[in-house]
Motif scaffolding. Structure first.
Motif, PDB file in Angstrom:
ATOM      1  N   ARG A  50     -82.357  46.417 -60.909  1.00  0.00           N
ATOM      2  CA  ARG A  50     -81.948  48.185 -61.737  1.00  0.00           C
ATOM      3  C   ARG A  50     -82.128  49.204 -61.133  1.00  0.00           C
ATOM      4  NH1 ARG A  50     -81.291  49.356 -66.643  1.00  0.00           N
ATOM      5  NH2 ARG A  50     -81.891  51.243 -67.320  1.00  0.00           N
ATOM      6  N   ILE A  75     -74.679  52.363 -68.730  1.00  0.00           N
ATOM      7  CA  ILE A  75     -74.836  50.585 -67.812  1.00  0.00           C
ATOM      8  C   ILE A  75     -74.946  50.063 -69.344  1.00  0.00           C
ATOM      9  CG2 ILE A  75     -75.070  49.776 -65.508  1.00  0.00           C
ATOM     10  CD1 ILE A  75     -74.557  51.720 -63.958  1.00  0.00           C
ATOM     11  N   ASP A  76     -76.543  50.387 -69.572  1.00  0.00           N
ATOM     12  CA  ASP A  76     -77.162  49.514 -70.148  1.00  0.00           C
ATOM     13  C   ASP A  76     -76.105  49.051 -71.354  1.00  0.00           C
ATOM     14  OD1 ASP A  76     -79.246  49.047 -68.886  1.00  0.00           O
ATOM     15  OD2 ASP A  76     -80.058  51.210 -69.612  1.00  0.00           O
ATOM     16  N   ASN A  79     -73.003  47.055 -70.953  1.00  0.00           N
ATOM     17  CA  ASN A  79     -74.053  45.409 -70.878  1.00  0.00           C
ATOM     18  C   ASN A  79     -74.192  44.659 -72.017  1.00  0.00           C
ATOM     19  OD1 ASN A  79     -74.030  45.533 -67.831  1.00  0.00           O
ATOM     20  ND2 ASN A  79     -75.674  46.216 -67.957  1.00  0.00           N
ATOM     21  N   THR A  80     -74.839  45.347 -73.202  1.00  0.00           N
ATOM     22  CA  THR A  80     -74.892  44.969 -74.847  1.00  0.00           C
ATOM     23  C   THR A  80     -73.784  44.380 -74.748  1.00  0.00           C
ATOM     24  OG1 THR A  80     -77.237  46.604 -74.601  1.00  0.00           O
ATOM     25  CG2 THR A  80     -75.612  45.630 -76.950  1.00  0.00           C
ATOM     26  N   ARG A  82     -70.558  43.820 -73.213  1.00  0.00           N
ATOM     27  CA  ARG A  82     -70.851  42.509 -72.620  1.00  0.00           C
ATOM     28  C   ARG A  82     -70.579  41.525 -73.240  1.00  0.00           C
ATOM     29  NH1 ARG A  82     -71.062  43.107 -67.041  1.00  0.00           N
ATOM     30  NH2 ARG A  82     -70.342  40.511 -66.966  1.00  0.00           N
TER      31      ARG A  82
END
Length: 115
Positions: A50, A75-76, A79-80, A82
């Protein structure tokens, strides 16, 4: 298996373009959160990745702390999502063929309506 933790000095040595002042700014901006240990702040492997991304974004795009926080939040969230999608796909894959086909047809129908 226990994950490795890195001290501030180790983190600064490992992450390209990371300085003590930049690390402090990232922590104050809450875009990275070190672990509190008896030896002081510590960083995980994921934190190092990160921090490298944060340095790259700072260097390449000259993003300020508030913009970095927004980009990292996005981005977080991605990612969650995904992870959620992967879990949903595994759950559907474990269903009988009839259910999988019905779900696939419904997904295609909904996507056509949304386009």
């Amino acid at each position: 298996m226990m994950s490795r933790h890195y001290s501030e000095a180790e983190t600064i040595a490992i992450v390209a373009d990371l300085t003590a002042s930049r690390l402090g700014a990232f922590v104050r901006a809450r875009v990275v959160s070190p672990l509190a240990t008896p030896q002081g702040p510590a960083y995980r492997e994921a934190d190092l990745a990160r921090l490298q991304l944060l340095c790259d974004l700072s260097e390449c795009y000259e993003l300020q702390d508030d913009a970095l926080a927004m980009v990292m939040s996005l981005i977080d969230q991605l990612n969650t999502m995904r992870g959620d999608m992967r879990a949903l796909m595994q759950a559907v894959a474990s269903e009988p063929d009839e259910v999988r086909h019905r779900v696939g047809s419904n997904v295609r129908r909904v996507r056509i309506r949304l386009d």
